[in-house]
Enzyme design. Structure first.
Site, PDB file in Angstrom:
ATOM      1  N   CYS A   1      71.917  66.934  29.789  1.00 50.43           N
ATOM      2  CA  CYS A   1      71.008  66.471  30.852  1.00 50.43           C
ATOM      3  C   CYS A   1      71.094  67.430  32.042  1.00 50.43           C
ATOM      4  CB  CYS A   1      71.380  65.046  31.289  1.00 50.43           C
ATOM      5  SG  CYS A   1      70.436  64.545  32.757  1.00 50.43           S
TER       6      CYS A   1
ATOM      7  N   CYS B   1      67.426  61.062  37.455  1.00 49.85           N
ATOM      8  CA  CYS B   1      66.570  61.409  36.307  1.00 49.85           C
ATOM      9  C   CYS B   1      65.307  62.122  36.814  1.00 49.85           C
ATOM     10  CB  CYS B   1      66.196  60.147  35.539  1.00 49.85           C
ATOM     11  SG  CYS B   1      65.156  60.506  34.098  1.00 49.85           S
TER      12      CYS B   1
ATOM     13  N   ASP C   1      55.161  48.510  28.748  1.00 52.95           N
ATOM     14  CA  ASP C   1      55.626  49.368  29.828  1.00 52.95           C
ATOM     15  C   ASP C   1      55.527  48.752  31.223  1.00 52.95           C
ATOM     16  OD1 ASP C   1      56.747  51.833  30.750  1.00 52.95           O
ATOM     17  OD2 ASP C   1      54.774  52.373  31.516  1.00 52.95           O
TER      18      ASP C   1
ATOM     19  N   CYS D   1      75.837  56.358  17.782  1.00 53.66           N
ATOM     20  CA  CYS D   1      76.094  57.660  18.430  1.00 53.66           C
ATOM     21  C   CYS D   1      77.413  58.269  17.965  1.00 53.66           C
ATOM     22  CB  CYS D   1      76.128  57.511  19.951  1.00 53.66           C
ATOM     23  SG  CYS D   1      74.505  57.200  20.664  1.00 53.66           S
TER      24      CYS D   1
HETATM   25  C1  B12 Z   1      61.733  52.155  34.964  1.00 51.74           C
HETATM   26  C2  B12 Z   1      61.533  52.979  33.721  1.00 51.74           C
HETATM   27  C3  B12 Z   1      61.934  54.311  33.771  1.00 51.74           C
HETATM   28  C4  B12 Z   1      62.725  54.895  34.953  1.00 51.74           C
HETATM   29  C5  B12 Z   1      64.197  54.433  34.850  1.00 51.74           C
HETATM   30  C6  B12 Z   1      64.800  54.684  33.469  1.00 51.74           C
HETATM   31  C7  B12 Z   1      65.990  53.811  33.137  1.00 51.74           C
HETATM   32  N1  B12 Z   1      66.845  54.331  32.328  1.00 51.74           N
HETATM   33  O1  B12 Z   1      66.095  52.707  33.578  1.00 51.74           O
HETATM   34  C8  B12 Z   1      62.489  56.416  34.759  1.00 51.74           C
HETATM   35  C9  B12 Z   1      61.261  56.802  35.557  1.00 51.74           C
HETATM   36  C10 B12 Z   1      63.655  57.335  35.175  1.00 51.74           C
HETATM   37  C11 B12 Z   1      62.168  56.472  33.260  1.00 51.74           C
HETATM   38  C12 B12 Z   1      62.357  57.590  32.472  1.00 51.74           C
HETATM   39  C13 B12 Z   1      62.009  57.665  31.136  1.00 51.74           C
HETATM   40  N2  B12 Z   1      61.328  56.751  30.430  1.00 51.74           N
HETATM   41 CO1  B12 Z   1      60.980  54.960  31.082  1.00 51.74          CO
HETATM   42  N3  B12 Z   1      60.690  53.167  31.519  1.00 51.74           N
HETATM   43  C14 B12 Z   1      60.964  52.414  32.563  1.00 51.74           C
HETATM   44  C15 B12 Z   1      60.545  50.947  32.327  1.00 51.74           C
HETATM   45  C16 B12 Z   1      59.196  50.709  33.035  1.00 51.74           C
HETATM   46  C17 B12 Z   1      61.573  49.900  32.774  1.00 51.74           C
HETATM   47  C18 B12 Z   1      62.998  50.239  32.277  1.00 51.74           C
HETATM   48  C19 B12 Z   1      64.039  49.352  32.883  1.00 51.74           C
HETATM   49  O2  B12 Z   1      63.893  48.147  32.914  1.00 51.74           O
HETATM   50  N4  B12 Z   1      65.123  49.971  33.402  1.00 51.74           N
HETATM   51  C20 B12 Z   1      66.276  49.255  33.886  1.00 51.74           C
HETATM   52  C21 B12 Z   1      67.438  49.539  32.930  1.00 51.74           C
HETATM   53  C22 B12 Z   1      68.702  48.843  33.407  1.00 51.74           C
HETATM   54  O3  B12 Z   1      67.048  49.020  31.665  1.00 51.74           O
HETATM   55  P1  B12 Z   1      66.790  49.950  30.385  1.00 51.74           P
HETATM   56  O4  B12 Z   1      66.396  51.311  30.825  1.00 51.74           O
HETATM   57  O5  B12 Z   1      65.888  49.247  29.445  1.00 51.74           O
HETATM   58  O6  B12 Z   1      68.297  50.068  29.834  1.00 51.74           O
HETATM   59  C23 B12 Z   1      68.712  49.565  28.570  1.00 51.74           C
HETATM   60  C24 B12 Z   1      70.039  50.136  28.120  1.00 51.74           C
HETATM   61  O7  B12 Z   1      70.248  51.429  28.607  1.00 51.74           O
HETATM   62  C25 B12 Z   1      71.073  49.095  28.502  1.00 51.74           C
HETATM   63  N5  B12 Z   1      71.875  49.439  29.647  1.00 51.74           N
HETATM   64  C26 B12 Z   1      71.448  49.780  30.876  1.00 51.74           C
HETATM   65  N6  B12 Z   1      72.526  50.016  31.654  1.00 51.74           N
HETATM   66  C27 B12 Z   1      73.637  49.813  30.875  1.00 51.74           C
HETATM   67  C28 B12 Z   1      74.995  49.926  31.186  1.00 51.74           C
HETATM   68  C29 B12 Z   1      75.911  49.671  30.161  1.00 51.74           C
HETATM   69  C30 B12 Z   1      77.346  49.804  30.493  1.00 51.74           C
HETATM   70  C31 B12 Z   1      75.479  49.280  28.864  1.00 51.74           C
HETATM   71  C32 B12 Z   1      76.446  48.999  27.794  1.00 51.74           C
HETATM   72  C33 B12 Z   1      74.105  49.177  28.577  1.00 51.74           C
HETATM   73  C34 B12 Z   1      73.217  49.453  29.589  1.00 51.74           C
HETATM   74  O8  B12 Z   1      70.381  47.913  28.829  1.00 51.74           O
HETATM   75  C35 B12 Z   1      68.992  48.074  28.765  1.00 51.74           C
HETATM   76  C36 B12 Z   1      68.441  47.228  27.641  1.00 51.74           C
HETATM   77  O9  B12 Z   1      69.038  47.477  26.413  1.00 51.74           O
HETATM   78  C37 B12 Z   1      60.392  50.909  30.750  1.00 51.74           C
HETATM   79  C38 B12 Z   1      59.342  49.934  30.206  1.00 51.74           C
HETATM   80  C39 B12 Z   1      59.855  48.509  30.189  1.00 51.74           C
HETATM   81  N7  B12 Z   1      59.032  47.588  30.643  1.00 51.74           N
HETATM   82  O10 B12 Z   1      60.967  48.241  29.741  1.00 51.74           O
HETATM   83  C40 B12 Z   1      60.056  52.374  30.422  1.00 51.74           C
HETATM   84  C41 B12 Z   1      60.625  52.989  29.100  1.00 51.74           C
HETATM   85  C42 B12 Z   1      62.066  52.562  29.003  1.00 51.74           C
HETATM   86  N8  B12 Z   1      60.568  54.428  29.334  1.00 51.74           N
HETATM   87  C43 B12 Z   1      60.268  55.090  28.292  1.00 51.74           C
HETATM   88  C44 B12 Z   1      60.254  56.510  28.221  1.00 51.74           C
HETATM   89  C45 B12 Z   1      59.563  57.151  27.028  1.00 51.74           C
HETATM   90  C46 B12 Z   1      60.881  57.264  29.236  1.00 51.74           C
HETATM   91  C47 B12 Z   1      61.188  58.786  29.210  1.00 51.74           C
HETATM   92  C48 B12 Z   1      61.613  59.320  27.854  1.00 51.74           C
HETATM   93  C49 B12 Z   1      59.948  59.559  29.726  1.00 51.74           C
HETATM   94  C50 B12 Z   1      60.115  61.071  29.771  1.00 51.74           C
HETATM   95  N9  B12 Z   1      60.066  61.792  28.673  1.00 51.74           N
HETATM   96  O11 B12 Z   1      60.289  61.645  30.812  1.00 51.74           O
HETATM   97  C51 B12 Z   1      62.340  58.868  30.261  1.00 51.74           C
HETATM   98  C52 B12 Z   1      63.721  58.647  29.595  1.00 51.74           C
HETATM   99  C53 B12 Z   1      64.880  58.629  30.552  1.00 51.74           C
HETATM  100  C54 B12 Z   1      66.091  57.927  29.926  1.00 51.74           C
HETATM  101  N10 B12 Z   1      67.001  58.684  29.336  1.00 51.74           N
HETATM  102  O12 B12 Z   1      66.182  56.692  29.965  1.00 51.74           O
HETATM  103  C55 B12 Z   1      60.040  54.194  27.072  1.00 51.74           C
HETATM  104  C56 B12 Z   1      61.307  54.275  26.203  1.00 51.74           C
HETATM  105  C57 B12 Z   1      61.053  54.256  24.713  1.00 51.74           C
HETATM  106  C58 B12 Z   1      62.366  54.400  23.962  1.00 51.74           C
HETATM  107  N11 B12 Z   1      62.236  54.809  22.709  1.00 51.74           N
HETATM  108  O13 B12 Z   1      63.447  54.153  24.478  1.00 51.74           O
HETATM  109  C59 B12 Z   1      59.803  52.808  27.748  1.00 51.74           C
HETATM  110  C60 B12 Z   1      60.293  51.581  26.954  1.00 51.74           C
HETATM  111  C61 B12 Z   1      58.274  52.681  28.015  1.00 51.74           C
HETATM  112  C62 B12 Z   1      57.491  52.296  26.761  1.00 51.74           C
HETATM  113  N12 B12 Z   1      56.826  51.166  26.786  1.00 51.74           N
HETATM  114  O14 B12 Z   1      57.476  52.966  25.753  1.00 51.74           O
HETATM  115  N13 B12 Z   1      61.735  55.281  32.813  1.00 51.74           N
HETATM  116  S1  SF4 Z   2      64.941  62.511  30.865  1.00 48.23           S
HETATM  117 FE1  SF4 Z   2      66.319  62.078  32.619  1.00 48.23          FE
HETATM  118  S2  SF4 Z   2      68.220  61.433  31.622  1.00 48.23           S
HETATM  119 FE2  SF4 Z   2      67.056  62.507  30.035  1.00 48.23          FE
HETATM  120  S3  SF4 Z   2      67.766  64.631  30.147  1.00 48.23           S
HETATM  121 FE3  SF4 Z   2      65.957  64.471  31.467  1.00 48.23          FE
HETATM  122  S4  SF4 Z   2      66.790  64.100  33.507  1.00 48.23           S
HETATM  123 FE4  SF4 Z   2      68.424  63.635  32.039  1.00 48.23          FE
HETATM  124  S1  SF4 Z   3      72.351  62.795  21.765  1.00 48.35           S
HETATM  125 FE1  SF4 Z   3      73.034  61.015  22.943  1.00 48.35          FE
HETATM  126  S2  SF4 Z   3      71.821  59.306  22.165  1.00 48.35           S
HETATM  127 FE2  SF4 Z   3      71.638  60.960  20.649  1.00 48.35          FE
HETATM  128  S3  SF4 Z   3      73.283  60.529  19.146  1.00 48.35           S
HETATM  129 FE3  SF4 Z   3      74.140  61.953  20.675  1.00 48.35          FE
HETATM  130  S4  SF4 Z   3      75.109  60.605  22.184  1.00 48.35           S
HETATM  131 FE4  SF4 Z   3      73.713  59.313  20.981  1.00 48.35          FE
END
Ligand code: B12
Ligand code: SF4
Ligand code: SF4
Length: 311
Positions: free
Chosen positions: A208, A224, A135, A198
């Site tokens: 959401c 979010c 994380d 999905c």
């Molecule tokens: C910053 C962060 C947040 C931020 C930003 C979230 C975000 N979506 O970026 C906030 C505070 C909002 C947040 C919320 C939550 N988080 Co958080 N968060 C993080 C953290 C520390 C970094 C994530 C990051 O790098 N974000 C930047 C984005 C760009 O990267 P990403 O989220 O990994 O996105 C992936 C895809 O979505 C894809 N992607 C992104 N943009 C796009 C665009 C396109 C077009 C495409 C095709 C793909 C794509 O690429 C990424 C890699 O595959 C990670 C831990 C870590 N070190 O990775 C935990 C982590 C992602 N979070 C986690 C959790 C549990 C949550 C919440 C469920 C908590 C809650 N219940 O409230 C919510 C979920 C919200 C959601 N729907 O994503 C878990 C997720 C576990 C899982 N099974 O996915 C993690 C991995 C922590 C952990 N170690 O367990 N989080």
């Molecule tokens: S965790 Fe964030 S992205 Fe997911 S339903 Fe709640 S507000 Fe929307």
């Molecule tokens: S709820 Fe969202 S993440 Fe889950 S299967 Fe449907 S589209 Fe995919």
């Protein structure tokens, strides 16, 4: 993976992780360009600790130049359906707490297990460099979970395991020990990728409460709820989302996800709810050791009031 990699995976399961996989550190990180675009967009500047470490988040070898392998572990925190959930109580009524924050802090749980796994590997490869991540470390965990063949990224942005659903925590090890054969250098051919599953579902985008899922897999952190009720509880920008009913975190995009019919009740007793309700008037150390310490006890009353506003 090689024999040592297989033994390490068996050991990770023995530690209580529900799934584990590994890949070469020089494998192409899935969604690398999208992560780069997202972290450069300005939308993530609310988390300077995230954008300041972009290089490492785009390439694990910027974190450990000698890294040969990435190991990712998955742990379910699904507590099952029951009434014993955690709420924040105020005079105005209940406000909800996200499941990940119901029990003890997962950072402590995963870290302890990962440290033991690190020791196990070093005992077999003396002198090895092994760095746990979970994380807070600058590793894009969801992407590496996909690279290790453990699941796919749903339209909600959540990492989805076909056997565990979405209520999972991620973590892992970065190491200079080769756990995948040299013939797979620069590729992830050793690891079959899980196809996105999905289909035509859009339940999370539709449900959401703040329209934060702006496009499939793209979550706008400025919309979010978790940004405002966990990471930045005092930032007044969070007032724009008052009335959501969520005091800490949000589970809506997971509650509606059909993949959670595969969720398995966690084996980790420490994730089960400790409290049925939390009185924000209690002394601050009441939330110590739980994820509620992140927003902070002193903010819970305000967060609960804001969550209730307009409802
Ligand atoms: C910053 C962060 C947040 C931020 C930003 C979230 C975000 N979506 O970026 C906030 C505070 C909002 C947040 C919320 C939550 N988080 Co958080 N968060 C993080 C953290 C520390 C970094 C994530 C990051 O790098 N974000 C930047 C984005 C760009 O990267 P990403 O989220 O990994 O996105 C992936 C895809 O979505 C894809 N992607 C992104 N943009 C796009 C665009 C396109 C077009 C495409 C095709 C793909 C794509 O690429 C990424 C890699 O595959 C990670 C831990 C870590 N070190 O990775 C935990 C982590 C992602 N979070 C986690 C959790 C549990 C949550 C919440 C469920 C908590 C809650 N219940 O409230 C919510 C979920 C919200 C959601 N729907 O994503 C878990 C997720 C576990 C899982 N099974 O996915 C993690 C991995 C922590 C952990 N170690 O367990 N989080
Ligand atoms: S965790 Fe964030 S992205 Fe997911 S339903 Fe709640 S507000 Fe929307
Ligand atoms: S709820 Fe969202 S993440 Fe889950 S299967 Fe449907 S589209 Fe995919």
């Amino acid at each position: 993976m090689n024999e040592l990699g297989q033994a390490l995976c068996a050991q990770a399961r023995a530690e209580g992780f529900d799934d584990v996989g590994l890949c070469r550190a020089d494998a192409e990180m899935p969604h690398r360009q999208e992560v780069d675009d997202a972290l450069s967009s300005g939308r993530f500047d609310v988390f300077p600790w995230l954008t300041d470490t972009k290089d490492q988040r785009l390439d694990v070898r910027a974190r450990m130049a000698s890294a040969q392998s990435v190991v990712v572990v998955v742990q379910s925190y699904w507590q099952g359906d029951h009434e014993d959930h955690v709420d924040v109580d105020t005079l105005a009524g209940h406000a909800k707490v996200s499941r990940y924050a119901w029990g003890q802090d997962y950072h402590h749980v995963l870290r302890r297990k990962l440290r033991r796994l690190r020791k196990w590997l070093i005992a077999r490869v003396p002198g090895a460099r092994v760095a746990p991540f979970n994380d807070v470390d600058a590793v894009t965990e969801r992407a590496w979970a996909v690279a290790c063949g453990l699941g796919f990224i749903g339209k909600s942005g959540m990492f989805i395991s076909q056997t565990l659903g979405t209520y999972t925590f991620l973590g892992g090890l970065l190491t200079d020990v080769a756990l995948v054969d040299e013939r797979f250098a620069g590729t992830s051919d050793d690891v079959p990728r899980v196809r996105p599953g999905c289909g035509s579902c859009t339940a999370c985008l539709d449900a959401c409460p703040t329209q934060a899922i702006v496009a499939p897999q793209r979550v706008d952190p400025l919309r979010c709820l978790t940004t405002w009720n966990v990471e930045e509880p005092q930032d007044p920008r969070g007032d724009a989302f008052a009335g959501s009913g969520w005091a800490v975190g949000c589970d809506v995009c997971q509650e509606v996800c059909p993949w959670n019919k595969f969720a398995v009740v966690t084996r980790e007793k420490r994730y089960r709810p400790r409290h049925v309700s939390i009185d924000p008037a209690l002394p601050p150390d009441d939330v110590a050791g739980t994820p509620l310490a992140r927003p902070g006890q002193e903010n819970l009353a305000h967060l609960a009031r804001r969550a209730r506003r307009g409802t």
